[in-house]
Structure formats: C-alpha cells, structure tokens
Design an enzyme around this catalytic site. Structure first.
Site, PDB file in Angstrom:
ATOM      1  CG  HIS A 163      -1.991   1.006   1.384  1.00 11.96           C
ATOM      2  ND1 HIS A 163      -3.150   1.019   1.285  1.00 11.96           N
ATOM      3  CD2 HIS A 163      -1.384   2.348   1.816  1.00 11.96           C
ATOM      4  CE1 HIS A 163      -3.812   2.324   1.193  1.00 11.96           C
ATOM      5  NE2 HIS A 163      -2.695   2.955   1.744  1.00 11.96           N
ATOM      6  CD  GLU A 164       1.746   3.688   3.495  1.00 10.60           C
ATOM      7  OE1 GLU A 164       2.007   4.535   3.096  1.00 10.60           O
ATOM      8  OE2 GLU A 164       0.606   3.395   4.101  1.00 10.60           O
ATOM      9  CG  HIS A 217      -0.002   6.035  -0.805  1.00 11.08           C
ATOM     10  ND1 HIS A 217      -0.977   6.339  -1.369  1.00 11.08           N
ATOM     11  CD2 HIS A 217      -0.335   5.524   0.208  1.00 11.08           C
ATOM     12  CE1 HIS A 217      -1.981   6.092  -0.660  1.00 11.08           C
ATOM     13  NE2 HIS A 217      -1.421   5.795   0.306  1.00 11.08           N
ATOM     14  CG  HIS A 222      -6.139   6.305   0.227  1.00 12.13           C
ATOM     15  ND1 HIS A 222      -5.984   7.350   1.015  1.00 12.13           N
ATOM     16  CD2 HIS A 222      -5.354   5.405   0.643  1.00 12.13           C
ATOM     17  CE1 HIS A 222      -5.001   7.194   1.928  1.00 12.13           C
ATOM     18  NE2 HIS A 222      -4.620   5.839   1.766  1.00 12.13           N
ATOM     19  CE1 TYR A 241      -7.777   5.883   3.746  1.00 13.99           C
ATOM     20  CE2 TYR A 241      -9.789   7.248   4.423  1.00 13.99           C
ATOM     21  CZ  TYR A 241      -8.436   7.070   4.178  1.00 13.99           C
ATOM     22  OH  TYR A 241      -7.581   8.069   4.486  1.00 13.99           O
TER      23      TYR A 241
HETATM   24 ZN   LIG Z   1      -2.841   4.977   2.175  1.00 13.51          ZN
END
Ligand SMILES: [Zn+2]
Length: 251
Positions: free
Chosen positions: A133-134, A137, A143, A192
């Site tokens: 996930h990071e 980014h 997101h 999320y």
């Molecule tokens: Zn995030």
C-alpha cells in the site's frame, strides 16, 4: 473503536491518513493515479535505502515484498517496475524508516528537494499488504475512494467521521487524478476500510452494492496491478529494464 492496526495505519497527522505531500504541493494535487510528469519514477526504477532500525528479518521482508510487487506487475516476466538499492548518482530515491505509523509521499516528485520518506513502523506496518500500500503511494497512487466517480460506488457517512478527519474523504477531480479508464475497485489494496476514521464505530464509508467488502489488506488486486502497468506503460511486449545487482542492500 479502531483497531491498533487502524491507528497505526491512519496517522492522523498526515494528509489522507498516510500520505505525505511536499510543501509546494500541500494544497494542490490530490486519488488513483496522480496526473503530472513529475509523478512516475523514471523508467519505473525506484531506488531505495532502508535506514537502520529494523531487524535483518524485517529488512529482508521489506525487500522480498518489493520483489513480489515487481513480479506481480511484470508483463511476460519483463519487469516494468523495479526497486533497487540506491547508488550515489541517484537524485531521487525513497528512504524507508521505522518511524511512526505507515506513510509515504505520492510519486517521484521530480524537481522537489526533500527526503522521500516511506515510514513503515514495526510493529504494525511490516505486513505484505501494508508495505505494498505504501509503495503504491510512492509509485504515484492515491486511495481508491478518492476517484472522481466514487459517489457512484460508495457512500461517505460524514456523521461518523472523527472530528478534523473529513478531509481524508475528499474526492479528487479528473484534473488531479487519472482513473486510466479502469473500473472502480472495491478490492483495491488502496481502498479505505469501512470504519476508517470512525468516531463511533459505525461505518464511515460503505459500498452502495450490498455484500461487497472494502478495505482488504491481503494483496494488490488485479486492478491495482493493471493500473500500475498502465501508468508505467508496461506493454504486452514488456519493458525490459537493465539488469541490476540485488546483492547489496542498505543497512
Ligand atoms: Zn494510504
């Protein structure tokens, strides 16, 4: 109540919970693939250093997760995203630190002088999907629920969001982000969870379709992978990256 994992995951001092922005961009860019030539890493190569602060097994796990991402994104075994240890001539590289929470800047941010810090706290963030996930980014992605079309797929329950956290549920415009014509992806590792930033334990974000779960943190979804391939122009032929040595790693 948010779980410990959520608290770590959603560092409240950070924009969107876990995204960092260079000062120049603090109030400008914001979803999905960020638009702009400064976003993608040159040739898909992301140099990295891992600062001291991790056990050797943790460091090895981070590197193994990078390599798994490379394999998942590769087309016909040609890697079009590659993480490699930084060398002296690298101007841009990410620095992975055992700091507070899980966080990252979005994209390479060409031309911006700053530390491109990816924070992966142990314990809490040294899990495969959290690392992915990071790093997504870092590769240039926001997101999933930031997409311009998100209101067709999810409902934001503003009354359940913690005070001061509503901006984490901002929807971005087509000017700021590019869905690359991929479908909205409930299964994205960048989506999320339903209780993210909940003040009362009730859902802050819900699917408009029943029986759909959101916020999985198991792996990159097929669409996550597709989006990276599109963003980095990984063709069916494949982009052949130069061979690199992976025998040296940062301490
Ligand atoms: Zn995030």
């Amino acid at each position: 109540m948010l779980s410990t994992r959520n608290n770590l995951y959603e560092n409240q001092d950070l924009v969107e919970g876990d995204m960092l922005f260079p000062a120049e961009f603090a109030n400008s860019i914001r979803g999905v693939a960020a638009r702009g030539s400064s976003v993608p890493w040159t040739k898909g190569i992301v140099p990295y250093e891992i600062l001291p602060g991790y056990a050797s097994t943790q460091q090895a796990f981070i590197i193994a997760t990078m390599q798994k991402m490379e394999r998942l994104i590769a087309v016909n075994n040609y890697k079009c995203i590659q993480f490699r240890p930084r060398i002296a001539s690298d101007i841009y590289y990410i620095t992975i630190v055992n700091g507070q929470g899980c966080a990252s800047y979005v994209g390479q941010n060409t031309g911006v002088t700053m530390a491109r810090t990816v924070t992966l706290q142990h314990p809490g963030c040294i899990g495969e999907a959290h690392i992915m996930h990071e790093l997504l980014h870092a590769l240039g992605f926001y997101h999933e629920q930031s997409r311009p079309d998100r209101d067709d797929y999810v409902r934001i329950n503003y009354a359940n969001i913690q005070y001061g956290m509503i901006n984490n549920f901002d929807k971005y415009t087509n000017i700021a982000v590019d869905t690359q014509n991929t479908p909205y992806d409930y299964k994205s590792v960048m989506h999320y969870e339903k209780n993210t930033f909940s003040v009362n334990g009730l859902p802050t974000i819900e699917s408009l379709v029943s029986n759909v779960s959101i916020g999985q943190r198991d792996n990159m979804s097929l669409i996550d992978i597709q989006e990276v391939r599109l963003f980095y122009n990984c063709s069916a032929i494949g982009t052949t990256l130069p061979p690199i040595s992976t025998t040296t790693t940062s301490k």
